[in-house]
Design a protein around this motif. Sequence first.
Motif, PDB file in Angstrom:
ATOM      1  N   LEU A 120      42.509  36.592  46.196  1.00 45.45           N
ATOM      2  CA  LEU A 120      41.828  37.858  46.454  1.00 45.45           C
ATOM      3  C   LEU A 120      40.381  37.824  45.973  1.00 45.45           C
ATOM      4  N   ARG A 121      40.169  37.254  44.809  1.00 42.07           N
ATOM      5  CA  ARG A 121      38.818  37.201  44.248  1.00 42.07           C
ATOM      6  C   ARG A 121      37.946  36.223  45.024  1.00 42.07           C
ATOM      7  N   GLU A 122      38.493  35.070  45.380  1.00 44.02           N
ATOM      8  CA  GLU A 122      37.742  34.038  46.086  1.00 44.02           C
ATOM      9  C   GLU A 122      37.260  34.528  47.448  1.00 44.02           C
ATOM     10  N   HIS A 123      38.066  35.359  48.101  1.00 43.57           N
ATOM     11  CA  HIS A 123      37.746  35.811  49.457  1.00 43.57           C
ATOM     12  C   HIS A 123      37.477  37.314  49.503  1.00 43.57           C
ATOM     13  N   ALA A 124      36.965  37.849  48.404  1.00 41.34           N
ATOM     14  CA  ALA A 124      36.732  39.289  48.306  1.00 41.34           C
ATOM     15  C   ALA A 124      35.734  39.804  49.338  1.00 41.34           C
ATOM     16  N   SER A 125      34.864  38.937  49.837  1.00 41.18           N
ATOM     17  CA  SER A 125      33.856  39.372  50.806  1.00 41.18           C
ATOM     18  C   SER A 125      34.414  39.459  52.227  1.00 41.18           C
ATOM     19  N   LYS A 126      35.596  38.919  52.462  1.00 41.63           N
ATOM     20  CA  LYS A 126      36.195  38.939  53.795  1.00 41.63           C
ATOM     21  C   LYS A 126      36.702  40.346  54.116  1.00 41.63           C
ATOM     22  N   LYS A 127      36.477  40.762  55.334  1.00 38.84           N
ATOM     23  CA  LYS A 127      36.859  42.113  55.739  1.00 38.84           C
ATOM     24  C   LYS A 127      38.347  42.353  55.589  1.00 38.84           C
ATOM     25  N   ILE A 145      49.600  48.224  40.311  1.00 40.19           N
ATOM     26  CA  ILE A 145      49.117  47.240  41.280  1.00 40.19           C
ATOM     27  C   ILE A 145      47.597  47.125  41.220  1.00 40.19           C
ATOM     28  N   SER A 146      46.923  48.253  40.989  1.00 40.88           N
ATOM     29  CA  SER A 146      45.462  48.226  40.927  1.00 40.88           C
ATOM     30  C   SER A 146      44.962  47.297  39.826  1.00 40.88           C
ATOM     31  N   ALA A 147      45.671  47.267  38.714  1.00 34.95           N
ATOM     32  CA  ALA A 147      45.276  46.377  37.619  1.00 34.95           C
ATOM     33  C   ALA A 147      45.411  44.916  38.040  1.00 34.95           C
ATOM     34  N   ASN A 152      42.689  37.914  38.484  1.00 37.15           N
ATOM     35  CA  ASN A 152      42.682  36.662  39.235  1.00 37.15           C
ATOM     36  C   ASN A 152      44.036  36.521  39.931  1.00 37.15           C
ATOM     37  N   THR A 153      44.136  37.084  41.130  1.00 37.44           N
ATOM     38  CA  THR A 153      45.416  37.235  41.811  1.00 37.44           C
ATOM     39  C   THR A 153      45.420  36.525  43.151  1.00 37.44           C
ATOM     40  N   GLY A 154      46.550  35.908  43.458  1.00 37.22           N
ATOM     41  CA  GLY A 154      46.739  35.288  44.763  1.00 37.22           C
ATOM     42  C   GLY A 154      47.673  36.119  45.617  1.00 37.22           C
ATOM     43  N   ALA A 183      45.709  21.499  43.499  1.00 40.00           N
ATOM     44  CA  ALA A 183      44.411  22.060  43.878  1.00 40.00           C
ATOM     45  C   ALA A 183      43.644  22.557  42.653  1.00 40.00           C
ATOM     46  N   ALA A 184      44.354  23.222  41.732  1.00 38.76           N
ATOM     47  CA  ALA A 184      43.706  23.720  40.516  1.00 38.76           C
ATOM     48  C   ALA A 184      43.188  22.570  39.666  1.00 38.76           C
ATOM     49  N   GLU A 185      43.963  21.484  39.569  1.00 39.68           N
ATOM     50  CA  GLU A 185      43.522  20.325  38.793  1.00 39.68           C
ATOM     51  C   GLU A 185      42.306  19.658  39.422  1.00 39.68           C
ATOM     52  N   ALA A 186      42.141  19.861  40.745  1.00 38.55           N
ATOM     53  CA  ALA A 186      40.974  19.306  41.445  1.00 38.55           C
ATOM     54  C   ALA A 186      39.775  20.254  41.393  1.00 38.55           C
ATOM     55  N   GLY A 187      39.906  21.338  40.642  1.00 38.79           N
ATOM     56  CA  GLY A 187      38.797  22.267  40.475  1.00 38.79           C
ATOM     57  C   GLY A 187      38.729  23.373  41.509  1.00 38.79           C
ATOM     58  N   LYS A 188      39.749  23.504  42.336  1.00 32.40           N
ATOM     59  CA  LYS A 188      39.765  24.562  43.345  1.00 32.40           C
ATOM     60  C   LYS A 188      40.379  25.837  42.758  1.00 32.40           C
ATOM     61  N   PRO A 189      40.009  27.008  43.274  1.00 32.40           N
ATOM     62  CA  PRO A 189      40.412  28.285  42.657  1.00 32.40           C
ATOM     63  C   PRO A 189      41.843  28.701  42.997  1.00 32.40           C
ATOM     64  N   PHE A 190      42.810  27.935  42.496  1.00 31.33           N
ATOM     65  CA  PHE A 190      44.209  28.274  42.742  1.00 31.33           C
ATOM     66  C   PHE A 190      45.001  28.452  41.447  1.00 31.33           C
ATOM     67  N   ASP A 191      44.303  28.617  40.347  1.00 30.98           N
ATOM     68  CA  ASP A 191      44.960  28.830  39.056  1.00 30.98           C
ATOM     69  C   ASP A 191      45.072  30.333  38.808  1.00 30.98           C
ATOM     70  N   PHE A 192      46.005  30.968  39.505  1.00 28.22           N
ATOM     71  CA  PHE A 192      46.105  32.425  39.485  1.00 28.22           C
ATOM     72  C   PHE A 192      46.872  32.927  38.262  1.00 28.22           C
ATOM     73  N   GLU A 193      46.495  34.130  37.827  1.00 33.51           N
ATOM     74  CA  GLU A 193      47.236  34.807  36.768  1.00 33.51           C
ATOM     75  C   GLU A 193      48.425  35.578  37.346  1.00 33.51           C
ATOM     76  N   HIS A 194      48.274  36.035  38.575  1.00 35.29           N
ATOM     77  CA  HIS A 194      49.331  36.807  39.221  1.00 35.29           C
ATOM     78  C   HIS A 194      49.453  36.363  40.680  1.00 35.29           C
ATOM     79  N   LEU A 195      50.662  36.504  41.222  1.00 34.63           N
ATOM     80  CA  LEU A 195      50.898  36.359  42.648  1.00 34.63           C
ATOM     81  C   LEU A 195      51.417  37.698  43.172  1.00 34.63           C
ATOM     82  N   LEU A 196      50.847  38.140  44.268  1.00 28.78           N
ATOM     83  CA  LEU A 196      51.193  39.436  44.838  1.00 28.78           C
ATOM     84  C   LEU A 196      51.838  39.224  46.202  1.00 28.78           C
ATOM     85  N   LEU A 197      53.049  39.717  46.368  1.00 30.94           N
ATOM     86  CA  LEU A 197      53.787  39.590  47.615  1.00 30.94           C
ATOM     87  C   LEU A 197      54.003  40.973  48.212  1.00 30.94           C
ATOM     88  N   ILE A 198      53.524  41.180  49.436  1.00 29.55           N
ATOM     89  CA  ILE A 198      53.697  42.457  50.130  1.00 29.55           C
ATOM     90  C   ILE A 198      54.980  42.394  50.951  1.00 29.55           C
TER      91      ILE A 198
END
Length: 204
Positions: A120-127, A145-147, A152-154, A183-198
């Motif tokens: 969510l944070r990485e792609h926050a600018s996407k519509k 949920i707002s919190a 840092n949520t996926g 991916a996280a070990e390679a420096g990519k932003p996938f080390d999330f604190e939370h996962l959100l499933l709708i």
Amino acid sequence: MGRKRRHDDGDDDDQASAGKSDDGYTSSASDASDASRASHGSSGSGSSEDIVNVDFEYFDPAPIDFHAMKRMLVGSFGDDAEEFELSELVDLILEQSAVGSTVKMEDDADPYAFMSVIGLREHASKKVMQQLVAYLRRKDRSGKISAVLDGNTGLLLNERVINMPPQIVPPMLKMLTGEMKEAAEAGKPFDFEHLLLICPMFRE
């Protein structure tokens, strides 16, 4: 297109099992096919259920999967689907094909299921992400949920067609967590604190 791992649907019990083989991750599950029941019907109270054995393969998400994945998302959001730019969401999934999987019978066939995670944070600018966050804030009556949305949520996306056996999900989740770790070990932003499933909810 990258073939990942194989899934054999048709063991003797209803328990999913998983293990490592020489050519990658394998899993097996058994399920009496709902589709087969629907097409053949019941010939009486004493009739036996038809069992259909199917071999599934796991693949990296690919452009050929675009329309099938979008259809699954539209079905999941139901009447609310028009509120979101779901084409943009599918594009985000395809752009990070190293994280996530699809389930097919052949590499050029439509997927029966897929799983991925979008930051969510990485792609926050996407519509579409802005639409989803605003939608979830409107639905959040408790404020919990707002919190999560502010952290840092996926966004975990797990969709499958109707009658697809649920036994395919645990292997997909295991693959996803492994890919996220790599991916996280390679420096990519996938080390999330939370996962959100709708999840859809239906009321009478």
